[in-house]
Design an enzyme around this catalytic site. Structure first.
Site, PDB file in Angstrom:
ATOM      1  N   TYR A  32      -8.641  -9.851   2.737  1.00 22.48           N
ATOM      2  CA  TYR A  32      -9.900  -9.182   3.114  1.00 22.48           C
ATOM      3  C   TYR A  32     -10.756  -8.818   1.901  1.00 22.48           C
ATOM      4  O   TYR A  32     -11.908  -8.438   2.053  1.00 22.48           O
ATOM      5  CB  TYR A  32      -9.639  -7.939   3.986  1.00 22.48           C
ATOM      6  N   GLU A  33     -10.188  -8.906   0.694  1.00 24.05           N
ATOM      7  CA  GLU A  33     -11.006  -8.639  -0.497  1.00 24.05           C
ATOM      8  C   GLU A  33     -11.931  -9.806  -0.807  1.00 24.05           C
ATOM      9  O   GLU A  33     -12.784  -9.709  -1.689  1.00 24.05           O
ATOM     10  CB  GLU A  33     -10.101  -8.318  -1.689  1.00 24.05           C
ATOM     11  N   ASN A  68       1.867   4.139  10.832  1.00 25.97           N
ATOM     12  CA  ASN A  68       1.092   4.692  11.964  1.00 25.97           C
ATOM     13  C   ASN A  68       1.381   3.836  13.181  1.00 25.97           C
ATOM     14  O   ASN A  68       1.789   2.678  13.045  1.00 25.97           O
ATOM     15  CB  ASN A  68      -0.411   4.633  11.637  1.00 25.97           C
ATOM     16  N   HIS A  87      -5.517  -8.788  -1.458  1.00 20.93           N
ATOM     17  CA  HIS A  87      -5.551  -9.058  -0.023  1.00 20.93           C
ATOM     18  C   HIS A  87      -6.613 -10.094   0.322  1.00 20.93           C
ATOM     19  O   HIS A  87      -7.626 -10.202  -0.358  1.00 20.93           O
ATOM     20  CB  HIS A  87      -5.854  -7.776   0.750  1.00 20.93           C
ATOM     21  N   ALA A 145       2.730  -1.802   4.213  1.00 17.33           N
ATOM     22  CA  ALA A 145       2.500  -0.750   5.202  1.00 17.33           C
ATOM     23  C   ALA A 145       1.978  -1.468   6.440  1.00 17.33           C
ATOM     24  O   ALA A 145       1.189  -2.403   6.323  1.00 17.33           O
ATOM     25  CB  ALA A 145       1.466   0.237   4.672  1.00 17.33           C
ATOM     26  N   SER A 176       0.823  -1.223   0.000  1.00 17.22           N
ATOM     27  CA  SER A 176       0.000   0.000   0.000  1.00 17.22           C
ATOM     28  C   SER A 176       0.851   1.264   0.000  1.00 17.22           C
ATOM     29  O   SER A 176       1.668   1.466   0.901  1.00 17.22           O
ATOM     30  CB  SER A 176      -0.870   0.061   1.259  1.00 17.22           C
ATOM     31  N   HIS A 198      -7.076   4.853   6.214  1.00 18.41           N
ATOM     32  CA  HIS A 198      -6.309   4.436   5.040  1.00 18.41           C
ATOM     33  C   HIS A 198      -5.566   5.640   4.440  1.00 18.41           C
ATOM     34  O   HIS A 198      -4.460   5.499   3.920  1.00 18.41           O
ATOM     35  CB  HIS A 198      -7.247   3.799   4.019  1.00 18.41           C
ATOM     36  N   HIS A 211      -3.405   0.887  -5.090  1.00 20.45           N
ATOM     37  CA  HIS A 211      -2.815  -0.321  -5.691  1.00 20.45           C
ATOM     38  C   HIS A 211      -3.088  -0.299  -7.191  1.00 20.45           C
ATOM     39  O   HIS A 211      -4.236  -0.211  -7.609  1.00 20.45           O
ATOM     40  CB  HIS A 211      -3.440  -1.590  -5.097  1.00 20.45           C
ATOM     41  N   MET A 251      -2.225  -6.473   7.249  1.00 19.51           N
ATOM     42  CA  MET A 251      -3.264  -7.314   6.635  1.00 19.51           C
ATOM     43  C   MET A 251      -2.766  -8.044   5.393  1.00 19.51           C
ATOM     44  O   MET A 251      -3.567  -8.431   4.542  1.00 19.51           O
ATOM     45  CB  MET A 251      -4.465  -6.434   6.248  1.00 19.51           C
ATOM     46  N   SER A 252      -1.453  -8.224   5.269  1.00 22.17           N
ATOM     47  CA  SER A 252      -0.936  -8.827   4.024  1.00 22.17           C
ATOM     48  C   SER A 252       0.316  -9.642   4.306  1.00 22.17           C
ATOM     49  O   SER A 252       0.579 -10.024   5.448  1.00 22.17           O
ATOM     50  CB  SER A 252      -0.606  -7.716   3.019  1.00 22.17           C
TER      51      SER A 252
HETATM   52  N1  HPA Z   1      -3.150  -2.205  11.119  1.00 20.30           N
HETATM   53  C1  HPA Z   1      -3.255  -3.079  10.102  1.00 20.30           C
HETATM   54  N2  HPA Z   1      -2.772  -2.824   8.881  1.00 20.30           N
HETATM   55  C2  HPA Z   1      -2.140  -1.657   8.701  1.00 20.30           C
HETATM   56  C3  HPA Z   1      -1.995  -0.711   9.718  1.00 20.30           C
HETATM   57  C4  HPA Z   1      -2.528  -1.012  11.004  1.00 20.30           C
HETATM   58  O1  HPA Z   1      -2.432  -0.229  11.968  1.00 20.30           O
HETATM   59  N3  HPA Z   1      -1.310   0.332   9.188  1.00 20.30           N
HETATM   60  C5  HPA Z   1      -1.055   0.025   7.899  1.00 20.30           C
HETATM   61  N4  HPA Z   1      -1.556  -1.178   7.595  1.00 20.30           N
END
Ligand code: HPA
Length: 271
Positions: free
Chosen positions: A83-84, A233, A81, A111, A28, A245, A59, A209-210
């Site tokens: 989650y998709e 973050n 992903h 990320a 991402s 996001h 993406h 998440m990946s």
């Molecule tokens: N959690 C999950 N996935 C992420 C995060 C997060 O805080 N930041 C970037 N991708």
């Protein structure tokens, strides 16, 4: 071999000429790195029959084949992903296509949220290991013995020897690099503060998440893997602010020069 893999290899291999030794998956907000590839050849995922398509903002959804530091790379600008809604077995397809194209070393990037309280947004983290907390696995279902064994060892998913070289490469590039365990949650929700307390107690330094499905698929078929997380973050509940996001994408863009410096050095001197 799976027909989707076979067709993708048919389409991509003429672009690889002498074979692609290096695989690169850009996460991402990190897809911009692909612009550095020389002599680029593009194939959209939508031009590969049956290949899973990503619809996440930030993406691009295409393979970029070309050269970096005199080496042929096959790069995914954007990934699919869990989650998709795809089963994780579908996330193994791209890695298996890379294997068939000749890839021996793979760089996975993402990320991620910082769980380790010593981290700060903008930090880069070398993934030392992972915790698969996604609730699934890319190797569910009948095993494809062409790629690897039914019960693959997972004690060196992120290649120890290459990791030592990546630490040296980061030093040489003047880029500071954290190291830690990446824990995968399924998403698409960000985690709750309680889940982050749990992740930290479990030994995780970052959450995302990946990456884990691709890393498992790569370990299964004997591709040596390095993973780099960009901490975009601090994870939920650490700071008194909601996650978004947009924040993830902005932080990734802000770190893109440092990220590129590190990836350059890895491809030039480690891979
Ligand atoms: N959690 C999950 N996935 C992420 C995060 C997060 O805080 N930041 C970037 N991708």
């Amino acid at each position: 071999m799976n027909e989707v893999i076979e067709r993708a290899v048919e389409i991509l291999s003429p672009l690889c000429k002498g074979g692609c030794q290096i695989g690169l998956i850009l996460g991402s907000g990190l897809g911009g790195y692909a612009e550095k590839i020389e002599n680029k050849r593009f194939v959209s995922y939508s031009d590969l029959p049956g290949f899973p398509q990503s619809r996440v903002e930030g993406h691009k959804g295409r393979f970029v084949v070309g050269e970096l530091f005199g080496k042929t790379v096959v790069c995914m600008q954007g990934r699919v992903h869990y989650y998709e809604g795809y089963p994780q077995s579908q996330l193994a397809i791209a890695v298996r296509v890379m294997k068939r194209l000749g890839v021996e070393k793979l760089l996975l990037t993402n990320a991620a949220g910082g769980v380790n309280l010593g981290f700060a947004p903008g930090d880069l983290m070398l993934i030392s290991d992972h915790i698969n907390f996604s609730g699934s696995n890319p190797l569910f279902g009948p095993n494809d013995d062409d790629f690897g064994p039914r019960f693959p060892d997972q004690s060196n998913v992120y290649d120890r020897e290459l990791r030592a070289k990546v630490r040296e490469a980061a030093k040489a590039a003047g880029v500071s690099l954290q190291e830690g365990v990446y824990m995968m949650f399924s998403g698409p929700t960000f985690e709750t503060p309680a889940e982050i307390v749990f992740a930290r107690a479990a030994g995780a330094s970052a959450v995302g998440m990946s990456t884990v499905p691709e890393a498992i698929a790569a370990a299964h078929c004997g591709i040596r893997t390095i993973g780099i997380s960009l901490i975009t973050n601090m994870a939920a509940g650490i700071l008194d602010q909601p996650l978004s996001h947009e924040e993830v994408q902005e932080a990734a863009a802000a770190a893109s020069v440092r990220f590129a410096k590190l990836v350059d050095k890895i491809i030039e001197t480690v891979f």
